[in-house]
Motif scaffolding. Structure first.
Motif, PDB file in Angstrom:
ATOM      1  N   GLU A   1       0.737  -0.957  -0.045  1.00 38.59           N
ATOM      2  CA  GLU A   1      -0.323   0.260  -0.302  1.00 38.59           C
ATOM      3  C   GLU A   1       0.680   1.471   0.423  1.00 38.59           C
ATOM      4  O   GLU A   1       1.957   1.352   0.511  1.00 38.59           O
ATOM      5  CB  GLU A   1      -0.995   0.157   1.745  1.00 38.59           C
ATOM      6  N   PRO A   2       1.016   1.852  -1.109  1.00 40.91           N
ATOM      7  CA  PRO A   2       0.509   1.573  -2.315  1.00 40.91           C
ATOM      8  C   PRO A   2       0.781   0.813  -3.063  1.00 40.91           C
ATOM      9  O   PRO A   2       1.763   0.416  -2.958  1.00 40.91           O
ATOM     10  CB  PRO A   2       0.504   2.861  -3.474  1.00 40.91           C
ATOM     11  N   ALA A   3       0.088   0.080  -4.044  1.00 44.00           N
ATOM     12  CA  ALA A   3       0.101  -0.763  -5.101  1.00 44.00           C
ATOM     13  C   ALA A   3       0.142  -0.956  -6.072  1.00 44.00           C
ATOM     14  O   ALA A   3      -0.165   0.204  -6.980  1.00 44.00           O
ATOM     15  CB  ALA A   3      -0.487  -2.007  -4.535  1.00 44.00           C
ATOM     16  N   SER A   4       1.614  -1.522  -6.863  1.00 48.19           N
ATOM     17  CA  SER A   4       1.221  -1.630  -8.090  1.00 48.19           C
ATOM     18  C   SER A   4       0.473  -2.238  -8.819  1.00 48.19           C
ATOM     19  O   SER A   4       0.465  -3.387  -8.013  1.00 48.19           O
ATOM     20  CB  SER A   4       2.955  -1.599  -8.188  1.00 48.19           C
ATOM     21  N   LEU A   5      -0.077  -1.869  -9.450  1.00 50.27           N
ATOM     22  CA  LEU A   5      -1.308  -2.488 -10.293  1.00 50.27           C
ATOM     23  C   LEU A   5      -1.932  -1.895 -11.707  1.00 50.27           C
ATOM     24  O   LEU A   5      -1.329  -1.387 -12.664  1.00 50.27           O
ATOM     25  CB  LEU A   5      -2.342  -2.001  -9.218  1.00 50.27           C
TER      26      LEU A   5
ATOM     27  N   LEU B   1      -6.890  -5.485 -11.020  1.00 44.77           N
ATOM     28  CA  LEU B   1      -5.777  -6.207 -10.454  1.00 44.77           C
ATOM     29  C   LEU B   1      -4.701  -5.966  -9.937  1.00 44.77           C
ATOM     30  O   LEU B   1      -4.159  -4.650 -10.485  1.00 44.77           O
ATOM     31  CB  LEU B   1      -5.681  -7.422 -11.951  1.00 44.77           C
ATOM     32  N   VAL B   2      -4.939  -6.135  -8.744  1.00 43.09           N
ATOM     33  CA  VAL B   2      -4.018  -5.942  -7.376  1.00 43.09           C
ATOM     34  C   VAL B   2      -3.018  -7.436  -7.381  1.00 43.09           C
ATOM     35  O   VAL B   2      -3.768  -7.765  -6.624  1.00 43.09           O
ATOM     36  CB  VAL B   2      -3.994  -5.201  -6.666  1.00 43.09           C
ATOM     37  N   PRO B   3      -1.685  -7.191  -8.164  1.00 40.71           N
ATOM     38  CA  PRO B   3      -1.308  -8.670  -6.771  1.00 40.71           C
ATOM     39  C   PRO B   3      -0.896  -8.126  -5.089  1.00 40.71           C
ATOM     40  O   PRO B   3      -0.036  -7.215  -4.848  1.00 40.71           O
ATOM     41  CB  PRO B   3       0.396  -7.843  -7.564  1.00 40.71           C
ATOM     42  N   VAL B   4      -0.586  -9.311  -4.593  1.00 45.48           N
ATOM     43  CA  VAL B   4      -0.683  -9.592  -2.963  1.00 45.48           C
ATOM     44  C   VAL B   4       0.065 -10.553  -2.698  1.00 45.48           C
ATOM     45  O   VAL B   4      -0.225 -12.130  -3.632  1.00 45.48           O
ATOM     46  CB  VAL B   4      -2.206  -9.190  -2.565  1.00 45.48           C
ATOM     47  N   PRO B   5       0.362 -10.993  -1.873  1.00 49.81           N
ATOM     48  CA  PRO B   5       0.805 -12.512  -1.486  1.00 49.81           C
ATOM     49  C   PRO B   5      -0.272 -13.416  -2.194  1.00 49.81           C
ATOM     50  O   PRO B   5      -1.090 -13.162  -1.374  1.00 49.81           O
ATOM     51  CB  PRO B   5       1.117 -11.958   0.053  1.00 49.81           C
TER      52      PRO B   5
ATOM     53  N   VAL C   1      -9.108  -3.817   0.747  1.00 54.39           N
ATOM     54  CA  VAL C   1      -7.776  -2.952  -1.003  1.00 54.39           C
ATOM     55  C   VAL C   1      -8.439  -2.561  -1.669  1.00 54.39           C
ATOM     56  O   VAL C   1      -8.191  -1.759  -2.212  1.00 54.39           O
ATOM     57  CB  VAL C   1      -7.013  -4.880  -1.197  1.00 54.39           C
ATOM     58  N   ALA C   2      -9.369  -3.027  -2.831  1.00 58.00           N
ATOM     59  CA  ALA C   2     -10.503  -2.551  -3.050  1.00 58.00           C
ATOM     60  C   ALA C   2     -11.044  -1.204  -2.563  1.00 58.00           C
ATOM     61  O   ALA C   2     -10.409  -0.193  -3.693  1.00 58.00           O
ATOM     62  CB  ALA C   2     -11.885  -3.495  -3.242  1.00 58.00           C
ATOM     63  N   ASP C   3     -11.379  -0.784  -1.639  1.00 60.17           N
ATOM     64  CA  ASP C   3     -11.451   0.553  -1.838  1.00 60.17           C
ATOM     65  C   ASP C   3     -10.377   1.458  -1.594  1.00 60.17           C
ATOM     66  O   ASP C   3     -10.240   2.926  -2.141  1.00 60.17           O
ATOM     67  CB  ASP C   3     -11.974   0.803   0.302  1.00 60.17           C
ATOM     68  N   ALA C   4      -8.601   1.288  -1.538  1.00 58.46           N
ATOM     69  CA  ALA C   4      -7.331   1.913  -1.241  1.00 58.46           C
ATOM     70  C   ALA C   4      -6.991   1.985  -2.741  1.00 58.46           C
ATOM     71  O   ALA C   4      -6.853   2.652  -3.056  1.00 58.46           O
ATOM     72  CB  ALA C   4      -6.647   0.907  -0.361  1.00 58.46           C
ATOM     73  N   VAL C   5      -7.468   1.040  -3.675  1.00 59.18           N
ATOM     74  CA  VAL C   5      -6.985   0.753  -5.186  1.00 59.18           C
ATOM     75  C   VAL C   5      -7.678   1.737  -6.294  1.00 59.18           C
ATOM     76  O   VAL C   5      -7.432   2.287  -6.393  1.00 59.18           O
ATOM     77  CB  VAL C   5      -6.488  -0.610  -5.916  1.00 59.18           C
ATOM     78  N   ILE C   6      -9.648   1.768  -5.674  1.00 59.32           N
ATOM     79  CA  ILE C   6      -9.831   2.777  -6.231  1.00 59.32           C
ATOM     80  C   ILE C   6      -9.577   3.973  -6.017  1.00 59.32           C
ATOM     81  O   ILE C   6     -10.351   5.147  -6.571  1.00 59.32           O
ATOM     82  CB  ILE C   6     -11.798   2.537  -5.466  1.00 59.32           C
ATOM     83  N   ALA C   7      -9.495   4.232  -4.345  1.00 59.29           N
ATOM     84  CA  ALA C   7      -8.984   5.263  -4.298  1.00 59.29           C
ATOM     85  C   ALA C   7      -7.439   6.518  -4.884  1.00 59.29           C
ATOM     86  O   ALA C   7      -7.479   7.190  -5.103  1.00 59.29           O
ATOM     87  CB  ALA C   7      -8.468   5.543  -2.770  1.00 59.29           C
ATOM     88  N   GLN C   8      -6.676   5.387  -4.782  1.00 63.00           N
ATOM     89  CA  GLN C   8      -5.163   5.329  -5.915  1.00 63.00           C
ATOM     90  C   GLN C   8      -5.938   5.955  -7.169  1.00 63.00           C
ATOM     91  O   GLN C   8      -5.040   6.619  -7.859  1.00 63.00           O
ATOM     92  CB  GLN C   8      -4.575   3.596  -5.503  1.00 63.00           C
ATOM     93  N   ILE C   9      -6.655   5.216  -7.369  1.00 66.56           N
ATOM     94  CA  ILE C   9      -7.040   5.314  -9.515  1.00 66.56           C
ATOM     95  C   ILE C   9      -7.394   6.352  -9.221  1.00 66.56           C
ATOM     96  O   ILE C   9      -7.367   7.338 -10.001  1.00 66.56           O
ATOM     97  CB  ILE C   9      -7.696   4.623  -9.665  1.00 66.56           C
ATOM     98  N   ALA C  10      -8.239   7.303  -8.430  1.00 69.12           N
ATOM     99  CA  ALA C  10      -9.134   8.557  -8.382  1.00 69.12           C
ATOM    100  C   ALA C  10      -7.896   9.534  -8.822  1.00 69.12           C
ATOM    101  O   ALA C  10      -8.247  10.478  -9.145  1.00 69.12           O
ATOM    102  CB  ALA C  10      -9.590   8.243  -7.268  1.00 69.12           C
TER     103      ALA C  10
END
Length: 521
Positions: free
Chosen positions: A355-359, A382-386, A407-416
Motif C-alpha cells: 500500500e500503495p500497490a503497483s496495479l 488486478l492488484v498483485p498480493v501475496p 484492498v479494493a477501497d484503497a485501489v479505487i482511491a489510488q486510481i482516483a
C-alpha cells in the motif's frame, strides 16, 4: 483409439481435448464448475459484462497456429482489434502519464523524450527480444525437454553463452544495464508480474515479453475473452468430444503404475468412476499431485513443494462506472515509486499487502461497446498480493472478507487520485471483488495463486512441471502450472505438447499445420 479423460475445462483442457479428438481419440472432459472456461470466466450484472480472468491478447501467432492445426483460423474464430496506444502508465509522484504504442518508432520517441539515447537503446533491446522470441518458439516453448538432444542444434549451440547469461542474470539487472531512468526500467521490468514473479527473480530471458507488446502489438477479441473460450469449446465438441460439467474429480485411478481412469462426484454428489487409457490433468499441478494422486504415485515431496514459489495472489475488483473515464485507456498500469519494497511485500520472507500497490486496470469499454451500458465504463482491476488464501474471499457490493474489501477501497482511491478522477467512488454502480481464497476454492490453486508458479530460474523451461508424468504411465499434464508456463498462449502450447507426447513426437518445434492424423493405439 485411446479413451482419454481430461481433467478441467479451462483453455488448456479444451484445447488439449480438441487436439486429441482431432487425432482420433475418444475424449471426455470433466469440469468441476457449472461452466467451462476455468479462470477465463465472465460475470454479467446490470448491463455490464466482465471478463473475470485474462485480459491481454498477446502472441497472436501462437493462436493462429493452434487454429490452423484444427483447420480454421483466427479470422474465422475471433474479431480482433489492435489497441493503439497499447497501454498507458501512471507513475507515483509524476503528473504526466506515459503512453506506449505498437509502433516501435513511436515508443522509441517516448523513451528518447525521457532519457537521451534511450530511443536507440530501446531499438537494440527489442531486436534482442525479437531474436530471443524466435529462438524460444523454434527450440524451447514447443519442447517438453524429454529428448535432451533437441537442444544440441547449431542455432542453440551458437548462442549458448548468450543464453547462459540470459538465464542467470535477473531481468532487472539486464534492463538497468541499458536504461537509467527508473520509469523506463519499470516499463521493461513489469512484464515479470505477468509471469508470476518479480523483475529481480525473473531470468532476463524473459525480456522477450517486450517483443510481444511493443512489436507484435496488443489485441482484444470483440465480445471479450469469453468469445475465445466459447470458440475453442465449439471446436472441441465439433470433433466429437464430450464435456461433463459439475463433475469434481476426486482422484486419478492408478493401477500397476499406469493411469486407468478417474473418479468424480457428479452434480448430485454421487461418486462416479470412469475408465480411461490416458488421463490428462489440466488442474493445478500441486492439486493434482497432493490431492488426486495416491501417495505412492506422487513425484514431489511436501518439502519440495514448500521450497517452491506459487507465484502471486491477486485481488480482483470489477467495477461498473457511470460516465466516461478518458484518463484510462483499454490497458492502464499504475507503478509505485518504491518499486523494490512493493515486490518485497508480495514475494519477500514476510509478505504483506502493498500500500500503495503497483496495479493494472483494464477498461474494455474503450474498445467494445457491448461490455457496458451506454454512457458507462467497465473496469477490471488486478492488484498483485501475496499468495495467501487467508487474505480472504471477495463478494458483491462490499460483501467480501475484510482485507479484500479494504484492498479494493484503497485501489479505487489510488486510481482516483493518480488518474485525476476525484469522483470515481461516487460513480460506481456495480462492484464485485475476488480474493486469493476464491482462487484456492474455485480453482484448487496452490496457496491461492492467481496465475501459477512464478517463472523463476528454478521454475522455468526444463525445470518447470513436466508434460509426461515420471511416476504414472499414461498420465499427462497441461496448463499454466506446467511447461511452458503462464498465459493463454502458453496454455495452448501445453495442449500441443500433450498431443505431441501421446504421438511419441519428442521434437522441439510445433506440429505441422493442419493437424495430420497419425495411427493411434
Amino acid at each position: 483409439m485411446s479413451r482419454v479423460a481430461v481433467i478441467g475445462a479451462g483453455i488448456a483442457g479444451l484445447a488439449t481435448a480438441a487436439l486429441l479428438g482431432a487425432d482420433g481419440h475418444d475424449v471426455t472432459v470433466f469440469e468441476a464448475n457449472a461452466e467451462v472456461g476455468g479462470r477465463v470466466g465472465r460475470w454479467d450484472a446490470a448491463g455490464f459484462r466482465f471478463d473475470t480472468g485474462p485480459s491481454w491478447y498477446l502472441m497472436p501467432e501462437v493462436f493462429e497456429h493452434f487454429y490452423r492445426l484444427l483447420g480454421t483460423s483466427t479470422a474465422d474464430q475471433l474479431e480482433l482489434v489492435r489497441l493503439d496506444p497499447g497501454y498507458r502508465i501512471y507513475f507515483e509522484g509524476r503528473d504526466a502519464a506515459m503512453d506506449l504504442y505498437t509502433d516501435r518508432s513511436r515508443s522509441a520517441d517516448v523513451f528518447e523524450a525521457i532519457e537521451p539515447g534511450a530511443g536507440a537503446a530501446l531499438g537494440r533491446y527489442l531486436d534482442s527480444a525479437a531474436e530471443t522470441t524466435r529462438l524460444a518458439l523454434d527450440h524451447f516453448l514447443y519442447n517438453d525437454f524429454s529428448a535432451p538432444g533437441t537442444l544440441a542444434v547449431p542455432a542453440v549451440l551458437r548462442r549458448a553463452g548468450r543464453l547462459g547469461r540470459l538465464l542467470f542474470q535477473p531481468l532487472d539487472r539486464f534492463v538497468a544495464g541499458r536504461f537509467r531512468d527508473p520509469r523506463l526500467r519499470q516499463v521493461l521490468g513489469y512484464p515479470a508480474v505477468f509471469l508470476g514473479t518479480s523483475p529481480s527473480a525473473a531470468p532476463s530471458m524473459y525480456h522477450l515479453m517486450s517483443h510481444f507488446d511493443l512489436d507484435d502489438g496488443v489485441w482484444y477479441p470483440q465480445g471479450g475473452f469469453r468469445e475465445l473460450i466459447d470458440g475453442i469449446d465449439r471446436l472441441n465438441r465439433s470433433v466429437g468430444n464430450r464435456v461433463v460439467t459439475n463433475a469434481r474429480v476426486t482422484d486419478i485411478r492408478v493401477e500397476h503404475g499406469a493411469a486407468r481412469g478417474i473418479r468424480y462426484l457428479d452434480a448430485g454428489g454421487t461418486a462416479q468412476q470412469v475408465d480411461a487409457d490416458v488421463v490428462v490433468s489440466t488442474a493445478d499441478m500441486h492439486h493434482t499431485e497432493t490431492s488426486l494422486l495416491p501417495v505412492r504415485s506422487r513425484s514431489r515431496s511436501d518439502a519440495s513443494w514448500k521450497r517452491g514459489d506459487p507465484g502471486p495472489g491477486a485481488v480482483l475488483v470489477m467495477l461498473g462506472v457511470r460516465g466516461e473515464l478518458p484518463a484510462l485507456l483499454h490497458h492502464t498500469l499504475f507503478f509505485t515509486e518504491d518499486w523494490s519494497v512493493n515486490f518485497d511485500r508480495i514475494f519477500g520472507a514476510v509478505p504483506s499487502v502493498p500500500e500503495p500497490a503497483s496495479l493494472y486496470v483494464c477498461k474494455p469499454s474503450a474498445s467494445d461497446p457491448t461490455v457496458a451500458p451506454p454512457g458507462c465504463e467497465n473496469l477490471f482491476v488486478l492488484v498483485p498480493v501475496p499468495a495467501d488464501p487467508s487474505l480472504g474471499r471477495g463478494g458483491i457490493d462490499g460483501a467480501g472478507d475484510r482485507v479484500v474489501e479494504q484492498v479494493a477501497d484503497a485501489v479505487i482511491a489510488q486510481i482516483a487520485s493518480w488518474a485525476g478522477i476525484p469522483d470515481l467512488a461516487a460513480r460506481i454502480v456495480v462492484r464485485r471483488t475476488v480474493g486469493p481464497g476464491d482462487f484456492e476454492s474455485d480453482f484448487n490453486s496452490w496457496c491461492g495463486s492467481a496465475l501459477g508458479p512464478g517463472h523463476t530460474l528454478r521454475q522455468s523451461a526444463f525445470l518447470r512441471g513436466r508434460t509426461t508424468s515420471r511416476t504414472v504411465r499414461g498420465l499427462y499434464f497441461a496448463g499454466a502450472t506446467t511447461v511452458p508456463g503462464i498465459g493463454l498462449p502458453m496454455c495452448l502450447i501445453s495442449a500441443e505438447l500433450v498431443a505431441k507426447a501421446i504421438r511419441g513426437d519428442r521434437s522441439a518445434g510445433p506440429l505441422q499445420e493442419p493437424l495430420a492424423r497419425t495411427a493411434v493405439a
